[in-house]
Scaffold this motif. Structure first.
Motif, PDB file in Angstrom:
ATOM      1  N   ILE A   4      39.723  21.076  57.770  1.00 49.54           N
ATOM      2  CA  ILE A   4      39.837  19.617  57.738  1.00 49.54           C
ATOM      3  C   ILE A   4      39.986  19.141  56.292  1.00 49.54           C
ATOM      4  O   ILE A   4      40.860  18.320  55.966  1.00 49.54           O
ATOM      5  CB  ILE A   4      38.609  18.961  58.398  1.00 49.54           C
ATOM      6  CG1 ILE A   4      38.554  19.301  59.881  1.00 49.54           C
ATOM      7  CG2 ILE A   4      38.638  17.435  58.206  1.00 49.54           C
ATOM      8  CD1 ILE A   4      37.237  18.929  60.546  1.00 49.54           C
ATOM      9  N   ARG A  39      38.098  17.571  67.696  1.00 52.45           N
ATOM     10  CA  ARG A  39      38.508  17.070  66.372  1.00 52.45           C
ATOM     11  C   ARG A  39      37.604  15.937  65.867  1.00 52.45           C
ATOM     12  O   ARG A  39      38.051  15.022  65.184  1.00 52.45           O
ATOM     13  CB  ARG A  39      39.973  16.613  66.378  1.00 52.45           C
ATOM     14  CG  ARG A  39      40.963  17.738  66.598  1.00 52.45           C
ATOM     15  CD  ARG A  39      42.357  17.343  66.152  1.00 52.45           C
ATOM     16  NE  ARG A  39      43.309  18.415  66.381  1.00 52.45           N
ATOM     17  CZ  ARG A  39      44.603  18.353  66.076  1.00 52.45           C
ATOM     18  NH1 ARG A  39      45.094  17.255  65.539  1.00 52.45           N
ATOM     19  NH2 ARG A  39      45.396  19.357  66.321  1.00 52.45           N
ATOM     20  N   GLN A  51      37.299  15.852  61.979  1.00 48.36           N
ATOM     21  CA  GLN A  51      38.465  15.171  61.400  1.00 48.36           C
ATOM     22  C   GLN A  51      38.384  13.668  61.652  1.00 48.36           C
ATOM     23  O   GLN A  51      38.700  12.859  60.769  1.00 48.36           O
ATOM     24  CB  GLN A  51      39.732  15.755  62.022  1.00 48.36           C
ATOM     25  CG  GLN A  51      41.036  15.188  61.487  1.00 48.36           C
ATOM     26  CD  GLN A  51      42.239  15.939  62.071  1.00 48.36           C
ATOM     27  OE1 GLN A  51      42.190  17.156  62.242  1.00 48.36           O
ATOM     28  NE2 GLN A  51      43.301  15.207  62.387  1.00 48.36           N
ATOM     29  N   LEU A 103      46.041  11.764  59.807  1.00 48.96           N
ATOM     30  CA  LEU A 103      45.090  12.680  60.419  1.00 48.96           C
ATOM     31  C   LEU A 103      44.136  11.947  61.360  1.00 48.96           C
ATOM     32  O   LEU A 103      43.717  12.496  62.390  1.00 48.96           O
ATOM     33  CB  LEU A 103      44.301  13.413  59.338  1.00 48.96           C
ATOM     34  CG  LEU A 103      45.097  14.427  58.509  1.00 48.96           C
ATOM     35  CD1 LEU A 103      44.287  14.874  57.300  1.00 48.96           C
ATOM     36  CD2 LEU A 103      45.497  15.629  59.368  1.00 48.96           C
TER      37      LEU A 103
END
Length: 362
Positions: free
Chosen positions: A342, A305, A308, A191
């Motif tokens: 997330i 993102r 994340q 990720l």
């Protein structure tokens, strides 16, 4: 002076000792022990345990908040505590209250007898809104849904008490746990690679407290935005003012508590602005559960993102700091779908729910 309540109970204002191990700290230490028992009996978990040394800095009044604490007694036995926090933010209408009783004394009218005293303190300080956050015992019975449309809590003894006294449920938080295993670590690496591909205009910066001088102003600004940018539903959230002095004072309290905190932030490369952050923390016991504390992506930097990015980078660095910690606990508003997504991708699983309750004083 003890305040008579009902069912033989009394309310005694707690005078905080200078130190948790001071000669006059016996009552405080017993209150700390009972506090931990209450949380364990309600949640079935021990992650919220605090040593007296860790609890004392939390209960002291400070520049931005006044705190009042009472021990609830039946005879010489402490069976719970009551707390009122009065934020000092300009224009605040809010008092944050808590009544925590051991379950074996529920149903005797003690909580109902305590509440007017807490309301009186709120009124004395010009406050017209009471707010409280509570995790309730799991139940398969009827439930109360949050007005946000996301989440619910049991319609149990606790809910009925709050509703009877004029509170309403405003928001539900999900309590989630992530077991630290080779599988979850590999998932975090994957990720993180994905997030880096989507956030090439940003880089990860990390530090353990105390915050380096060149990061303090930016970090304080992000902490102030927690009060304006995080979902709060119908809960009244005062806009907090954080500067370097407030940040450093808070970090001194954290050090006194014996906690280790890792801050992981995303820095916008072109501007040098800190744009997102997350915190991982653990107390003196290196085998304990890790707490994921504040996490925020500033509104103007969303869509890259960054949540994340910082959460996965934090977890991988944390393995070097607290390698024996077995899991991570985190709290998120049920309507905060971006952050929940997330967490779910990382492997966090829901384990409990916490209600945010509000009462307007008349």
């Amino acid at each position: 002076m003890d305040i008579p309540l009902t069912a033989g109970a009394t309310l005694r204002p707690l005078v905080l000792p200078a130190r948790a191990d001071a000669a006059d700290a016996g009552e405080f230490r017993e209150l700390a022990r009972v506090r931990n028992l209450v949380y364990r009996e309600i949640t079935g978990r021990s992650e919220d345990d605090l040593t007296p040394e860790a609890l004392l800095p939390i209960l002291r009044s400070r520049k931005e908040r006044s705190t009042f604490v009472w021990a609830v007694r039946i005879g010489e036995e402490i069976v719970g505590r009551a707390v009122v926090n009065i934020p000092h933010e300009e224009g605040s209408r809010v008092a944050i209250v808590s009544i925590e009783l051991r379950p074996h004394v529920w149903g005797r009218g003690i909580g109902s007898a305590v509440l007017p005293h807490l309301e009186a303190v709120a009124r004395e300080h010009g406050r017209s809104v009471l707010q409280e956050w509570l995790e309730q015992q799991p139940s398969d019975g009827p439930r109360i849904s949050a007005p946000t449309g996301f989440g619910s809590v049991p319609e149990d003894h606790v809910s009925r008490f709050l509703l009877r006294h004029g509170y309403r449920l405003e928001q539900v938080y999900r309590v989630s746990h992530l077991t630290l295993s080779p599988e979850t670590i590999q998932r975090a690496r994957d990720l993180l690679d994905q997030a880096r591909s989507a956030s090439t205009d940003y880089r990860v910066v990390q530090w353990t407290l105390p915050t380096p001088a060149d990061r303090a102003a930016g970090y304080a600004w992000m902490k102030s935005r927690m009060s304006t940018d995080a979902p709060s539903a119908g809960i009244e959230t005062d806009e907090e003012t954080w500067d370097v002095d407030r940040l450093q004072e808070g970090e001194r309290r954290i050090a006194e508590m014996g906690r280790t905190v890792l801050v992981t932030a995303a820095e916008h490369i072109a501007s040098g602005e800190l744009s997102a952050f997350t915190e991982l923390a653990i107390g003196p016991d290196a085998d304990a559960v890790t707490h994921q504390e504040d996490t925020l992506v500033l509104r103007e930097h969303r869509g890259h993102r960054l949540g994340q990015l910082v959460k996965c980078a934090a977890l991988l660095e944390w393995l070097e700091i607290a390698p024996r910690s077995p899991s991570v606990i985190t709290y998120n508003a049920e309507e905060n779908r971006p952050m929940l997504s997330i967490n779910e991708a990382m492997g966090f699983a829901p384990t409990a729910y916490e209600g945010a309750w509000k009462k307007e004083l008349t």
